[in-house]
Motif scaffolding. Structure first.
Motif, short mmCIF file in Angstrom:
data_model
loop_
_atom_site.label_atom_id
_atom_site.label_comp_id
_atom_site.label_asym_id
_atom_site.label_seq_id
_atom_site.Cartn_x
_atom_site.Cartn_y
_atom_site.Cartn_z
N ALA A 185 0.82 -1.21 0.00
CA ALA A 185 0.00 0.00 0.00
C ALA A 185 0.86 1.26 0.00
O ALA A 185 0.48 2.27 -0.60
N ALA A 186 2.02 1.20 0.65
CA ALA A 186 2.89 2.37 0.75
C ALA A 186 3.80 2.54 -0.47
O ALA A 186 4.54 3.51 -0.55
N GLY A 187 3.75 1.57 -1.40
CA GLY A 187 4.62 1.65 -2.57
C GLY A 187 6.09 1.46 -2.22
O GLY A 187 6.98 2.03 -2.86
N ASP A 188 6.37 0.61 -1.26
CA ASP A 188 7.73 0.38 -0.77
C ASP A 188 8.60 -0.27 -1.85
O ASP A 188 8.33 -1.39 -2.27
N ARG A 189 9.64 0.42 -2.29
CA ARG A 189 10.56 -0.11 -3.30
C ARG A 189 11.90 -0.53 -2.69
O ARG A 189 12.86 -0.82 -3.43
N SER A 190 11.98 -0.59 -1.37
CA SER A 190 13.23 -0.94 -0.71
C SER A 190 13.48 -2.45 -0.82
O SER A 190 12.61 -3.21 -1.25
N ASP A 191 14.69 -2.86 -0.40
CA ASP A 191 14.99 -4.29 -0.38
C ASP A 191 15.11 -4.80 1.06
O ASP A 191 15.76 -5.81 1.32
N THR A 192 14.47 -4.11 1.99
CA THR A 192 14.50 -4.54 3.38
C THR A 192 13.72 -5.84 3.56
O THR A 192 12.87 -6.20 2.74
N ALA A 193 14.01 -6.56 4.62
CA ALA A 193 13.37 -7.85 4.87
C ALA A 193 11.85 -7.70 4.91
O ALA A 193 11.32 -6.83 5.61
N GLY A 194 11.17 -8.54 4.15
CA GLY A 194 9.71 -8.53 4.12
C GLY A 194 9.11 -7.54 3.16
O GLY A 194 7.88 -7.50 3.00
N SER A 195 9.92 -6.71 2.50
CA SER A 195 9.39 -5.77 1.51
C SER A 195 8.92 -6.52 0.27
O SER A 195 9.28 -7.69 0.06
N PRO A 196 8.09 -5.90 -0.57
CA PRO A 196 7.66 -6.59 -1.80
C PRO A 196 8.83 -7.08 -2.65
O PRO A 196 8.79 -8.20 -3.18
N LEU A 197 9.89 -6.28 -2.77
CA LEU A 197 11.04 -6.72 -3.55
C LEU A 197 11.71 -7.92 -2.90
O LEU A 197 12.08 -8.89 -3.59
N ASP A 198 11.84 -7.91 -1.60
CA ASP A 198 12.45 -9.03 -0.88
C ASP A 198 11.60 -10.29 -1.04
O ASP A 198 12.14 -11.39 -1.27
N VAL A 199 10.29 -10.15 -0.93
CA VAL A 199 9.39 -11.30 -1.09
C VAL A 199 9.48 -11.87 -2.50
O VAL A 199 9.53 -13.09 -2.71
N MET A 200 9.51 -10.98 -3.50
CA MET A 200 9.64 -11.46 -4.88
C MET A 200 10.94 -12.22 -5.05
O MET A 200 10.95 -13.32 -5.63
N ARG A 201 12.04 -11.68 -4.58
CA ARG A 201 13.33 -12.34 -4.74
C ARG A 201 13.38 -13.69 -4.06
O ARG A 201 13.95 -14.64 -4.59
N LYS A 202 12.76 -13.81 -2.89
CA LYS A 202 12.85 -15.03 -2.11
C LYS A 202 11.84 -16.10 -2.51
O LYS A 202 12.11 -17.30 -2.35
N PHE A 203 10.67 -15.68 -3.00
CA PHE A 203 9.58 -16.64 -3.15
C PHE A 203 9.00 -16.76 -4.56
O PHE A 203 8.50 -17.82 -4.93
N TYR A 204 9.04 -15.71 -5.36
CA TYR A 204 8.48 -15.82 -6.71
C TYR A 204 9.35 -16.70 -7.59
O TYR A 204 8.87 -17.31 -8.54
N PHE A 205 10.64 -16.77 -7.26
CA PHE A 205 11.59 -17.56 -8.03
C PHE A 205 12.45 -18.37 -7.06
O PHE A 205 12.48 -18.08 -5.86
N ASN A 206 13.14 -19.35 -7.58
CA ASN A 206 14.16 -20.05 -6.80
C ASN A 206 15.46 -19.27 -6.97
O ASN A 206 16.16 -19.41 -7.98
N ALA A 207 15.78 -18.44 -5.98
CA ALA A 207 16.92 -17.53 -6.10
C ALA A 207 18.25 -18.26 -6.24
O ALA A 207 19.22 -17.69 -6.74
N ALA A 208 18.30 -19.52 -5.82
CA ALA A 208 19.54 -20.27 -5.95
C ALA A 208 19.86 -20.59 -7.40
O ALA A 208 21.00 -20.87 -7.75
N LYS A 209 18.83 -20.53 -8.27
CA LYS A 209 19.02 -20.91 -9.67
C LYS A 209 18.75 -19.78 -10.65
O LYS A 209 19.16 -19.84 -11.80
N PHE A 210 18.01 -18.75 -10.21
CA PHE A 210 17.56 -17.73 -11.15
C PHE A 210 17.76 -16.34 -10.58
O PHE A 210 17.39 -16.07 -9.43
N GLN A 211 18.31 -15.45 -11.38
CA GLN A 211 18.45 -14.05 -11.01
C GLN A 211 17.92 -13.18 -12.16
O GLN A 211 18.47 -13.22 -13.26
N PRO A 212 16.87 -12.39 -11.94
CA PRO A 212 16.38 -11.50 -13.00
C PRO A 212 17.34 -10.36 -13.24
O PRO A 212 18.20 -10.05 -12.40
N THR A 213 17.19 -9.72 -14.40
CA THR A 213 17.97 -8.51 -14.66
C THR A 213 17.39 -7.37 -13.80
O THR A 213 16.22 -7.42 -13.39
#
Length: 354
Positions: A171-199
Protein backbone atom coordinates in the motif's frame (compact mmCIF):
# COMPACT_ATOMS: atom_id res chain seq x y z
CA UNK A 1 6.54 -8.62 -32.97
CA UNK A 2 5.61 -5.58 -30.90
CA UNK A 3 3.82 -5.95 -27.57
CA UNK A 4 1.38 -3.12 -26.94
CA UNK A 5 -0.81 -2.09 -24.04
CA UNK A 6 -4.39 -0.93 -24.30
CA UNK A 7 -7.57 -0.77 -22.26
CA UNK A 8 -10.59 -2.76 -23.41
CA UNK A 9 -14.09 -1.79 -22.32
CA UNK A 10 -15.93 -5.02 -21.51
CA UNK A 11 -19.45 -5.54 -20.24
CA UNK A 12 -18.05 -5.76 -16.70
CA UNK A 13 -15.10 -3.36 -16.36
CA UNK A 14 -12.31 -1.54 -18.19
CA UNK A 15 -9.57 -4.14 -18.52
CA UNK A 16 -5.95 -3.22 -19.19
CA UNK A 17 -4.13 -5.77 -21.36
CA UNK A 18 -0.79 -6.47 -22.95
CA UNK A 19 -1.29 -7.73 -26.50
CA UNK A 20 0.93 -9.34 -29.09
CA UNK A 21 -0.87 -9.93 -32.39
CA UNK A 22 0.03 -12.77 -34.71
CA UNK A 23 2.07 -11.99 -37.81
CA UNK A 24 -0.41 -13.01 -40.45
CA UNK A 25 -3.56 -15.04 -39.79
CA UNK A 26 -3.81 -16.12 -36.15
CA UNK A 27 -4.01 -19.88 -35.81
CA UNK A 28 -4.46 -19.71 -32.03
CA UNK A 29 -5.83 -17.15 -29.59
CA UNK A 30 -4.17 -17.38 -26.17
CA UNK A 31 -5.23 -15.66 -22.94
CA UNK A 32 -2.53 -15.44 -20.22
CA UNK A 33 -3.85 -14.93 -16.68
CA UNK A 34 -1.51 -13.78 -13.91
CA UNK A 35 -1.44 -14.61 -10.21
CA UNK A 36 -1.76 -12.75 -6.92
CA UNK A 37 0.22 -9.53 -6.30
CA UNK A 38 1.38 -9.39 -9.93
CA UNK A 39 -0.02 -8.40 -13.32
CA UNK A 40 0.26 -9.02 -17.05
CA UNK A 41 3.78 -7.50 -16.93
CA UNK A 42 5.17 -10.83 -15.74
CA UNK A 43 4.16 -12.38 -19.10
CA UNK A 44 5.93 -9.84 -21.32
CA UNK A 45 8.96 -12.01 -22.13
CA UNK A 46 6.87 -15.14 -22.71
CA UNK A 47 4.57 -13.26 -25.10
CA UNK A 48 7.55 -12.08 -27.15
CA UNK A 49 8.78 -15.66 -27.51
CA UNK A 50 5.54 -17.35 -28.59
CA UNK A 51 5.17 -18.70 -32.15
CA UNK A 52 4.33 -16.07 -34.76
CA UNK A 53 0.86 -17.48 -35.45
CA UNK A 54 -0.24 -16.96 -31.82
CA UNK A 55 -2.34 -13.92 -30.91
CA UNK A 56 -1.65 -13.46 -27.20
CA UNK A 57 -3.51 -11.23 -24.74
CA UNK A 58 -2.60 -10.89 -21.06
CA UNK A 59 -5.16 -8.99 -18.96
CA UNK A 60 -4.70 -7.33 -15.59
CA UNK A 61 -7.32 -8.94 -13.36
CA UNK A 62 -9.62 -6.64 -11.43
CA UNK A 63 -7.73 -5.36 -8.44
CA UNK A 64 -4.37 -5.56 -10.18
CA UNK A 65 -2.14 -3.70 -12.62
CA UNK A 66 -3.57 -0.92 -14.73
CA UNK A 67 -7.15 -2.16 -14.94
CA UNK A 68 -9.95 0.19 -13.94
CA UNK A 69 -9.54 1.74 -10.50
CA UNK A 70 -11.48 -0.58 -8.27
CA UNK A 71 -12.48 1.57 -5.35
CA UNK A 72 -16.12 1.40 -6.39
CA UNK A 73 -18.15 -1.13 -4.39
CA UNK A 74 -19.56 -2.56 -7.61
CA UNK A 75 -16.02 -3.53 -8.65
CA UNK A 76 -14.94 -5.04 -5.33
CA UNK A 77 -14.19 -8.75 -5.05
CA UNK A 78 -17.24 -10.65 -3.78
CA UNK A 79 -15.42 -13.49 -2.06
CA UNK A 80 -18.61 -15.47 -1.49
CA UNK A 81 -18.51 -16.25 -5.24
CA UNK A 82 -15.06 -17.79 -4.93
CA UNK A 83 -12.99 -16.82 -7.99
CA UNK A 84 -16.06 -16.34 -10.20
CA UNK A 85 -15.74 -12.54 -10.32
CA UNK A 86 -12.47 -12.96 -12.20
CA UNK A 87 -13.73 -15.88 -14.29
CA UNK A 88 -16.75 -13.84 -15.36
CA UNK A 89 -14.41 -10.95 -16.22
CA UNK A 90 -12.39 -13.29 -18.47
CA UNK A 91 -15.47 -14.38 -20.39
CA UNK A 92 -16.48 -10.73 -20.82
CA UNK A 93 -13.00 -10.03 -22.18
CA UNK A 94 -13.31 -12.93 -24.64
CA UNK A 95 -16.59 -11.40 -25.82
CA UNK A 96 -14.98 -7.96 -26.24
CA UNK A 97 -12.11 -9.52 -28.20
CA UNK A 98 -14.65 -11.40 -30.34
CA UNK A 99 -12.96 -14.68 -29.45
CA UNK A 100 -15.57 -17.47 -29.32
CA UNK A 101 -12.89 -19.77 -27.88
CA UNK A 102 -9.32 -19.46 -26.66
CA UNK A 103 -6.45 -21.34 -25.09
CA UNK A 104 -6.22 -20.30 -21.43
CA UNK A 105 -3.07 -20.19 -19.32
CA UNK A 106 -3.35 -19.44 -15.62
CA UNK A 107 -0.45 -18.89 -13.22
CA UNK A 108 -0.86 -19.39 -9.45
CA UNK A 109 -4.20 -17.73 -8.51
CA UNK A 110 -4.78 -17.41 -12.26
CA UNK A 111 -4.75 -21.20 -12.49
CA UNK A 112 -7.83 -21.34 -10.29
CA UNK A 113 -9.45 -18.56 -12.30
CA UNK A 114 -9.03 -20.34 -15.65
CA UNK A 115 -10.28 -23.61 -14.15
CA UNK A 116 -13.39 -21.77 -12.93
CA UNK A 117 -13.82 -20.24 -16.39
CA UNK A 118 -13.64 -23.72 -17.91
CA UNK A 119 -16.07 -25.06 -15.32
CA UNK A 120 -18.59 -22.34 -16.17
CA UNK A 121 -18.15 -22.35 -19.97
CA UNK A 122 -16.11 -25.38 -21.10
CA UNK A 123 -17.03 -24.98 -24.77
CA UNK A 124 -15.10 -21.69 -24.85
CA UNK A 125 -11.81 -23.29 -23.81
CA UNK A 126 -9.60 -24.97 -26.42
CA UNK A 127 -6.96 -25.99 -23.88
CA UNK A 128 -5.86 -25.20 -20.33
CA UNK A 129 -2.33 -24.64 -19.08
CA UNK A 130 -1.98 -24.51 -15.30
CA UNK A 131 1.31 -22.97 -14.14
CA UNK A 132 2.07 -23.48 -10.43
CA UNK A 133 -1.70 -23.32 -9.87
CA UNK A 134 -3.46 -22.78 -6.57
CA UNK A 135 -5.10 -25.92 -5.21
CA UNK A 136 -8.66 -26.57 -6.45
CA UNK A 137 -9.66 -26.19 -2.79
CA UNK A 138 -8.09 -22.79 -2.38
CA UNK A 139 -5.25 -21.82 -0.08
CA UNK A 140 -4.94 -22.86 3.54
CA UNK A 141 -7.16 -24.51 6.11
CA UNK A 142 -7.73 -27.92 4.48
CA UNK A 143 -6.24 -31.39 4.68
CA UNK A 144 -6.37 -34.58 2.63
CA UNK A 145 -6.61 -34.98 -1.12
CA UNK A 146 -10.35 -34.21 -1.00
CA UNK A 147 -9.82 -30.74 0.52
CA UNK A 148 -11.46 -31.44 3.88
CA UNK A 149 -11.58 -28.30 6.06
CA UNK A 150 -9.56 -28.37 9.27
CA UNK A 151 -12.42 -26.64 11.09
CA UNK A 152 -16.04 -25.82 10.39
CA UNK A 153 -15.32 -22.11 9.89
CA UNK A 154 -12.31 -22.72 7.56
CA UNK A 155 -9.89 -21.12 10.03
CA UNK A 156 -6.38 -20.80 8.64
CA UNK A 157 -7.53 -19.36 5.32
CA UNK A 158 -8.73 -15.97 4.10
CA UNK A 159 -7.75 -12.35 4.49
CA UNK A 160 -6.52 -12.63 8.06
CA UNK A 161 -3.77 -15.08 7.13
CA UNK A 162 -1.85 -12.60 4.96
CA UNK A 163 1.18 -10.87 6.49
CA UNK A 164 0.02 -7.41 7.51
CA UNK A 165 3.45 -5.82 7.19
CA UNK A 166 3.66 -6.99 3.59
CA UNK A 167 0.21 -5.56 2.83
CA UNK A 168 1.17 -2.21 4.33
CA UNK A 169 4.39 -2.19 2.30
CA UNK A 170 2.44 -2.76 -0.92
CA UNK A 171 0.00 0.00 0.00
CA UNK A 172 2.89 2.37 0.75
CA UNK A 173 4.62 1.65 -2.57
CA UNK A 174 7.73 0.38 -0.77
CA UNK A 175 10.56 -0.11 -3.30
CA UNK A 176 13.23 -0.94 -0.71
CA UNK A 177 14.99 -4.29 -0.38
CA UNK A 178 14.50 -4.54 3.38
CA UNK A 179 13.37 -7.85 4.87
CA UNK A 180 9.71 -8.53 4.12
CA UNK A 181 9.39 -5.77 1.51
CA UNK A 182 7.66 -6.59 -1.80
CA UNK A 183 11.04 -6.72 -3.55
CA UNK A 184 12.45 -9.03 -0.88
CA UNK A 185 9.39 -11.30 -1.09
CA UNK A 186 9.64 -11.46 -4.88
CA UNK A 187 13.33 -12.34 -4.74
CA UNK A 188 12.85 -15.03 -2.11
CA UNK A 189 9.58 -16.64 -3.15
CA UNK A 190 8.48 -15.82 -6.71
CA UNK A 191 11.59 -17.56 -8.03
CA UNK A 192 14.16 -20.05 -6.80
CA UNK A 193 16.92 -17.53 -6.10
CA UNK A 194 19.54 -20.27 -5.95
CA UNK A 195 19.02 -20.91 -9.67
CA UNK A 196 17.56 -17.73 -11.15
CA UNK A 197 18.45 -14.05 -11.01
CA UNK A 198 16.38 -11.50 -13.00
CA UNK A 199 17.97 -8.51 -14.66
CA UNK A 200 17.63 -5.20 -12.78
CA UNK A 201 15.25 -4.02 -15.52
CA UNK A 202 13.01 -7.07 -15.14
CA UNK A 203 13.04 -6.80 -11.37
CA UNK A 204 12.00 -3.15 -11.34
CA UNK A 205 9.23 -3.70 -13.91
CA UNK A 206 7.82 -6.60 -11.90
CA UNK A 207 8.10 -4.65 -8.65
CA UNK A 208 6.13 -1.79 -10.19
CA UNK A 209 3.52 -4.35 -11.21
CA UNK A 210 3.28 -5.72 -7.68
CA UNK A 211 2.86 -2.25 -6.21
CA UNK A 212 -0.15 -1.58 -8.46
CA UNK A 213 -2.15 -4.15 -6.45
CA UNK A 214 -5.25 -2.52 -4.95
CA UNK A 215 -5.17 -2.87 -1.16
CA UNK A 216 -8.08 -2.98 1.29
CA UNK A 217 -10.93 -5.09 2.61
CA UNK A 218 -12.61 -5.08 -0.81
CA UNK A 219 -9.45 -6.10 -2.67
CA UNK A 220 -6.16 -7.43 -1.30
CA UNK A 221 -6.11 -9.17 1.08
CA UNK A 222 -9.76 -8.77 2.12
CA UNK A 223 -11.52 -8.76 5.47
CA UNK A 224 -11.48 -11.43 8.18
CA UNK A 225 -13.62 -13.12 10.83
CA UNK A 226 -12.29 -13.97 14.32
CA UNK A 227 -12.22 -17.70 15.05
CA UNK A 228 -12.03 -19.91 18.13
CA UNK A 229 -9.83 -22.24 16.11
CA UNK A 230 -6.10 -21.80 15.48
CA UNK A 231 -4.77 -19.46 14.14
CA UNK A 232 -7.81 -17.50 15.43
CA UNK A 233 -8.80 -16.07 12.02
CA UNK A 234 -11.34 -17.34 9.50
CA UNK A 235 -12.45 -15.96 6.12
CA UNK A 236 -14.47 -12.81 5.72
CA UNK A 237 -16.70 -12.16 2.71
CA UNK A 238 -14.73 -9.63 0.64
CA UNK A 239 -11.43 -9.46 -1.14
CA UNK A 240 -8.80 -11.61 -2.73
CA UNK A 241 -7.60 -14.03 -0.04
CA UNK A 242 -11.17 -14.83 0.99
CA UNK A 243 -12.09 -15.54 -2.64
CA UNK A 244 -9.49 -18.31 -2.74
CA UNK A 245 -10.38 -19.70 0.66
CA UNK A 246 -11.84 -23.19 0.40
CA UNK A 247 -14.93 -21.81 2.16
CA UNK A 248 -15.90 -20.30 -1.17
CA UNK A 249 -13.54 -21.80 -3.77
CA UNK A 250 -14.17 -25.42 -4.68
CA UNK A 251 -13.30 -26.60 -8.18
CA UNK A 252 -14.00 -30.30 -7.65
CA UNK A 253 -16.70 -30.13 -10.34
CA UNK A 254 -13.97 -29.57 -12.92
CA UNK A 255 -13.58 -33.33 -13.26
CA UNK A 256 -17.08 -33.57 -14.73
CA UNK A 257 -17.12 -30.78 -17.31
CA UNK A 258 -18.08 -31.46 -20.94
CA UNK A 259 -16.41 -30.96 -23.32
CA UNK A 260 -13.05 -31.57 -21.69
CA UNK A 261 -10.19 -29.36 -22.92
CA UNK A 262 -6.75 -30.98 -22.60
CA UNK A 263 -4.81 -29.84 -19.53
CA UNK A 264 -1.09 -29.15 -19.14
CA UNK A 265 0.15 -28.73 -15.55
CA UNK A 266 3.63 -27.19 -15.26
CA UNK A 267 5.34 -26.63 -11.94
CA UNK A 268 8.80 -26.34 -10.43
CA UNK A 269 10.04 -28.73 -7.79
CA UNK A 270 11.44 -25.80 -5.76
CA UNK A 271 8.16 -23.84 -5.48
CA UNK A 272 7.91 -22.33 -1.99
CA UNK A 273 4.42 -20.88 -2.50
CA UNK A 274 2.33 -23.72 -3.95
CA UNK A 275 3.31 -27.15 -2.67
CA UNK A 276 2.67 -29.72 0.02
CA UNK A 277 4.91 -27.75 2.42
CA UNK A 278 4.11 -24.18 1.36
CA UNK A 279 5.90 -21.45 3.28
CA UNK A 280 2.76 -19.33 2.84
CA UNK A 281 0.51 -21.90 4.58
CA UNK A 282 0.13 -20.96 8.26
CA UNK A 283 -0.16 -24.65 9.19
CA UNK A 284 3.23 -25.34 7.65
CA UNK A 285 4.70 -22.28 9.37
CA UNK A 286 3.17 -23.49 12.63
CA UNK A 287 4.76 -26.90 12.16
CA UNK A 288 8.11 -25.14 11.66
CA UNK A 289 7.64 -23.14 14.85
CA UNK A 290 7.39 -19.81 13.02
CA UNK A 291 3.75 -19.15 13.97
CA UNK A 292 3.07 -19.80 17.69
CA UNK A 293 0.35 -21.95 19.16
CA UNK A 294 0.14 -24.55 16.39
CA UNK A 295 -2.18 -27.30 17.71
CA UNK A 296 -0.38 -30.11 15.88
CA UNK A 297 -0.79 -32.13 12.72
CA UNK A 298 -3.96 -33.83 13.90
CA UNK A 299 -5.87 -30.55 14.23
CA UNK A 300 -4.14 -28.41 11.60
CA UNK A 301 -1.90 -30.26 9.15
CA UNK A 302 -0.19 -28.46 6.27
CA UNK A 303 -2.32 -28.44 3.12
CA UNK A 304 -1.32 -31.07 0.50
CA UNK A 305 -1.82 -28.68 -2.43
CA UNK A 306 -0.12 -30.87 -5.03
CA UNK A 307 -1.96 -34.01 -3.96
CA UNK A 308 -5.27 -32.18 -4.10
CA UNK A 309 -4.66 -30.99 -7.68
CA UNK A 310 -3.32 -34.37 -8.80
CA UNK A 311 -6.35 -36.27 -7.51
CA UNK A 312 -8.76 -33.91 -9.27
CA UNK A 313 -6.89 -34.15 -12.58
CA UNK A 314 -6.70 -37.94 -12.24
CA UNK A 315 -10.50 -37.96 -11.95
CA UNK A 316 -10.62 -35.70 -14.98
CA UNK A 317 -8.73 -38.35 -16.96
CA UNK A 318 -10.95 -41.15 -15.67
CA UNK A 319 -13.94 -39.16 -16.95
CA UNK A 320 -12.48 -38.91 -20.44
CA UNK A 321 -10.14 -35.89 -20.24
CA UNK A 322 -6.42 -35.56 -20.96
CA UNK A 323 -3.82 -34.19 -18.58
CA UNK A 324 -0.03 -33.99 -18.53
CA UNK A 325 2.12 -32.96 -15.57
CA UNK A 326 5.56 -31.47 -16.21
CA UNK A 327 7.90 -30.87 -13.27
CA UNK A 328 10.93 -28.63 -13.90
CA UNK A 329 13.91 -29.31 -11.59
CA UNK A 330 15.34 -26.42 -9.62
CA UNK A 331 12.48 -24.13 -10.66
CA UNK A 332 10.37 -22.15 -8.21
CA UNK A 333 6.97 -20.50 -8.54
CA UNK A 334 7.46 -18.95 -12.00
CA UNK A 335 8.43 -21.68 -14.51
CA UNK A 336 7.80 -19.52 -17.61
CA UNK A 337 10.29 -16.94 -16.27
CA UNK A 338 12.87 -19.20 -14.63
CA UNK A 339 13.09 -21.85 -17.36
CA UNK A 340 11.81 -19.99 -20.45
CA UNK A 341 13.11 -22.38 -23.11
CA UNK A 342 11.87 -25.52 -21.38
CA UNK A 343 8.53 -23.91 -20.61
CA UNK A 344 8.06 -22.55 -24.11
CA UNK A 345 8.78 -25.98 -25.61
CA UNK A 346 6.12 -27.82 -23.59
CA UNK A 347 3.61 -24.96 -23.88
CA UNK A 348 4.02 -24.68 -27.64
CA UNK A 349 3.67 -28.43 -28.04
CA UNK A 350 0.48 -28.28 -25.98
CA UNK A 351 -0.96 -25.48 -28.14
CA UNK A 352 -0.01 -27.13 -31.43
CA UNK A 353 -1.55 -30.43 -30.39
CA UNK A 354 -4.92 -28.86 -29.60
Amino acid sequence: MTITSRTIETARLKTAVLERPASGPAARQVLLVHGNVSSSEFFRDLMAQLPSDVHAVAPDLRGYGASEALHQSSLAIDATRGVRDWADDLRALLDALDWPQAHLLGWSLGGGVVMQAALDAPARVNSLTLVAPVSPYGFGGTHGAEGTPNSADFAGSGGGTVNGDFVRAVAAGDRSDTAGSPLDVMRKFYFNAAKFQPTPEQEQAWLTSMLQTKVGDDHYPGDLTPSEHWPQVAPGTRGVANAFSSKYMNLSGFADIQPKPPVLWVRGDADAIVGDASLFDLAQLGALGVVPGWPGAQASPPQPMLGQMRLLLTRYVRNGGKFREVVLPGVGHSPFIEAPEEFRAVFTEHLEGN
